[in-house]
Design a protein around this motif. Sequence first.
Motif, PDB file in Angstrom:
ATOM      1  N   LYS A  40       4.942 -15.530 -22.821  1.00 25.40           N
ATOM      2  CA  LYS A  40       4.195 -15.365 -24.072  1.00 25.40           C
ATOM      3  C   LYS A  40       4.750 -14.163 -24.814  1.00 25.40           C
ATOM      4  CE  LYS A  40       0.013 -17.238 -22.019  1.00 25.40           C
ATOM      5  NZ  LYS A  40      -1.345 -16.949 -21.570  1.00 25.40           N
ATOM      6  N   GLU A  41       4.452 -14.094 -26.114  1.00 22.12           N
ATOM      7  CA  GLU A  41       4.982 -13.021 -26.967  1.00 22.12           C
ATOM      8  C   GLU A  41       4.575 -11.627 -26.495  1.00 22.12           C
ATOM      9  OE1 GLU A  41       7.117 -13.186 -29.590  1.00 22.12           O
ATOM     10  OE2 GLU A  41       7.336 -15.312 -29.108  1.00 22.12           O
ATOM     11  N   ASP A  42       3.394 -11.507 -25.898  1.00 18.97           N
ATOM     12  CA  ASP A  42       2.906 -10.186 -25.505  1.00 18.97           C
ATOM     13  C   ASP A  42       3.240  -9.835 -24.048  1.00 18.97           C
ATOM     14  OD1 ASP A  42       1.255 -12.100 -24.447  1.00 18.97           O
ATOM     15  OD2 ASP A  42      -0.590 -10.973 -24.765  1.00 18.97           O
ATOM     16  N   ALA A  43       4.077 -10.627 -23.409  1.00 16.03           N
ATOM     17  CA  ALA A  43       4.427 -10.391 -22.008  1.00 16.03           C
ATOM     18  C   ALA A  43       5.305  -9.148 -21.874  1.00 16.03           C
ATOM     19  CB  ALA A  43       5.154 -11.608 -21.441  1.00 16.03           C
ATOM     20  N   ASN A  44       5.141  -8.463 -20.750  1.00 11.79           N
ATOM     21  CA  ASN A  44       5.976  -7.299 -20.458  1.00 11.79           C
ATOM     22  C   ASN A  44       7.276  -7.759 -19.816  1.00 11.79           C
ATOM     23  OD1 ASN A  44       4.104  -5.379 -21.356  1.00 11.79           O
ATOM     24  ND2 ASN A  44       3.033  -5.411 -19.397  1.00 11.79           N
ATOM     25  N   VAL A  45       8.381  -7.240 -20.333  1.00 11.73           N
ATOM     26  CA  VAL A  45       9.700  -7.571 -19.802  1.00 11.73           C
ATOM     27  C   VAL A  45      10.365  -6.258 -19.408  1.00 11.73           C
ATOM     28  CG1 VAL A  45      11.955  -8.586 -20.323  1.00 11.73           C
ATOM     29  CG2 VAL A  45       9.902  -9.580 -21.289  1.00 11.73           C
ATOM     30  N   TYR A  46      10.968  -6.240 -18.236  1.00 12.73           N
ATOM     31  CA  TYR A  46      11.636  -5.039 -17.750  1.00 12.73           C
ATOM     32  C   TYR A  46      13.086  -5.348 -17.453  1.00 12.73           C
ATOM     33  CZ  TYR A  46       6.918  -3.257 -17.202  1.00 12.73           C
ATOM     34  OH  TYR A  46       5.633  -2.867 -17.436  1.00 12.73           O
ATOM     35  N   LYS A  47      13.929  -4.369 -17.736  1.00  9.12           N
ATOM     36  CA  LYS A  47      15.362  -4.506 -17.486  1.00  9.12           C
ATOM     37  C   LYS A  47      15.747  -3.477 -16.431  1.00  9.12           C
ATOM     38  CE  LYS A  47      19.826  -4.342 -19.789  1.00  9.12           C
ATOM     39  NZ  LYS A  47      20.506  -4.206 -21.079  1.00  9.12           N
ATOM     40  N   LEU A  48      16.500  -3.904 -15.445  1.00  9.38           N
ATOM     41  CA  LEU A  48      16.938  -3.012 -14.379  1.00  9.38           C
ATOM     42  C   LEU A  48      18.180  -2.259 -14.842  1.00  9.38           C
ATOM     43  CD1 LEU A  48      16.469  -2.130 -11.433  1.00  9.38           C
ATOM     44  CD2 LEU A  48      18.023  -3.956 -10.748  1.00  9.38           C
ATOM     45  N   ILE A  49      18.046  -0.956 -14.982  1.00 12.69           N
ATOM     46  CA  ILE A  49      19.170  -0.092 -15.350  1.00 12.69           C
ATOM     47  C   ILE A  49      19.338   0.902 -14.216  1.00 12.69           C
ATOM     48  CG2 ILE A  49      20.081   1.564 -17.015  1.00 12.69           C
ATOM     49  CD1 ILE A  49      18.395   0.197 -19.150  1.00 12.69           C
ATOM     50  N   GLY A  50      20.358   0.680 -13.414  1.00 10.06           N
ATOM     51  CA  GLY A  50      20.527   1.509 -12.215  1.00 10.06           C
ATOM     52  C   GLY A  50      19.357   1.259 -11.279  1.00 10.06           C
ATOM     53  N   PRO A  51      18.726   2.329 -10.802  1.00 13.29           N
ATOM     54  CA  PRO A  51      17.578   2.154  -9.901  1.00 13.29           C
ATOM     55  C   PRO A  51      16.227   2.100 -10.639  1.00 13.29           C
ATOM     56  CG  PRO A  51      18.243   4.438  -9.916  1.00 13.29           C
ATOM     57  CD  PRO A  51      19.217   3.696 -10.812  1.00 13.29           C
ATOM     58  N   VAL A  52      16.259   2.073 -11.978  1.00  9.12           N
ATOM     59  CA  VAL A  52      15.039   2.182 -12.772  1.00  9.12           C
ATOM     60  C   VAL A  52      14.772   0.899 -13.550  1.00  9.12           C
ATOM     61  CG1 VAL A  52      13.925   3.495 -14.625  1.00  9.12           C
ATOM     62  CG2 VAL A  52      15.472   4.659 -13.050  1.00  9.12           C
ATOM     63  N   LEU A  53      13.500   0.493 -13.593  1.00 11.77           N
ATOM     64  CA  LEU A  53      13.076  -0.615 -14.453  1.00 11.77           C
ATOM     65  C   LEU A  53      12.617  -0.027 -15.780  1.00 11.77           C
ATOM     66  CD1 LEU A  53      11.042  -2.931 -12.066  1.00 11.77           C
ATOM     67  CD2 LEU A  53      13.220  -3.425 -13.153  1.00 11.77           C
ATOM     68  N   VAL A  54      13.239  -0.479 -16.865  1.00  6.37           N
ATOM     69  CA  VAL A  54      12.920   0.021 -18.196  1.00  6.37           C
ATOM     70  C   VAL A  54      12.271  -1.110 -18.983  1.00  6.37           C
ATOM     71  CG1 VAL A  54      13.882   0.987 -20.323  1.00  6.37           C
ATOM     72  CG2 VAL A  54      14.888   1.589 -18.117  1.00  6.37           C
ATOM     73  N   LYS A  55      11.127  -0.787 -19.627  1.00  9.32           N
ATOM     74  CA  LYS A  55      10.429  -1.798 -20.416  1.00  9.32           C
ATOM     75  C   LYS A  55      11.275  -2.166 -21.627  1.00  9.32           C
ATOM     76  CE  LYS A  55       5.858  -2.929 -22.094  1.00  9.32           C
ATOM     77  NZ  LYS A  55       4.482  -2.468 -22.258  1.00  9.32           N
ATOM     78  N   GLN A  56      11.313  -3.469 -21.916  1.00  4.70           N
ATOM     79  CA  GLN A  56      12.135  -3.968 -23.014  1.00  4.70           C
ATOM     80  C   GLN A  56      11.330  -4.970 -23.827  1.00  4.70           C
ATOM     81  OE1 GLN A  56      15.675  -6.062 -21.739  1.00  4.70           O
ATOM     82  NE2 GLN A  56      16.857  -5.220 -23.417  1.00  4.70           N
ATOM     83  N   GLU A  96      14.205  -8.604 -27.902  1.00  7.30           N
ATOM     84  CA  GLU A  96      15.464  -7.911 -27.612  1.00  7.30           C
ATOM     85  C   GLU A  96      16.099  -8.449 -26.338  1.00  7.30           C
ATOM     86  OE1 GLU A  96      16.990  -3.383 -26.589  1.00  7.30           O
ATOM     87  OE2 GLU A  96      14.984  -3.683 -27.411  1.00  7.30           O
ATOM     88  N   ALA A  97      15.277  -8.669 -25.323  1.00  7.29           N
ATOM     89  CA  ALA A  97      15.777  -9.221 -24.062  1.00  7.29           C
ATOM     90  C   ALA A  97      16.359 -10.610 -24.292  1.00  7.29           C
ATOM     91  CB  ALA A  97      14.657  -9.275 -23.033  1.00  7.29           C
TER      92      ALA A  97
END
Length: 97
Positions: A23-39, A43-44
């Motif tokens: 859904k449009e309001d879902a949280n998406v995270y991108k793994l950058i190194g050892p950290v999950l960054v909200k995206q 954009e994703a």
Amino acid sequence: MRKKYTIQLGENELVLKELDLLKEDANVYKLIGPVLVKQDLAEANANVRKRIEYISAELKRLDATVQDLEEKQNSKKDTILKLQQRIQSLQSGKAKA
């Protein structure tokens, strides 16, 4: 190389399908190194589509390179066969003389 790109393409297409289910309001995270960054979802989605375009273009480029090399190989084979036939005909001509 082609196998690597094919695997990456499949993974990215799977990610795109998963993103399309959200859904449009879902949280998406991108793994950058050892950290999950909200995206942002949009954009994703755009990043995955660009990655798919890039990988597809690389696969097409590799296929074109392979095809070109195969054509050159076949051309060289034909040249070698013609030379072998010519040598054989010359040798058989000397044997008769």
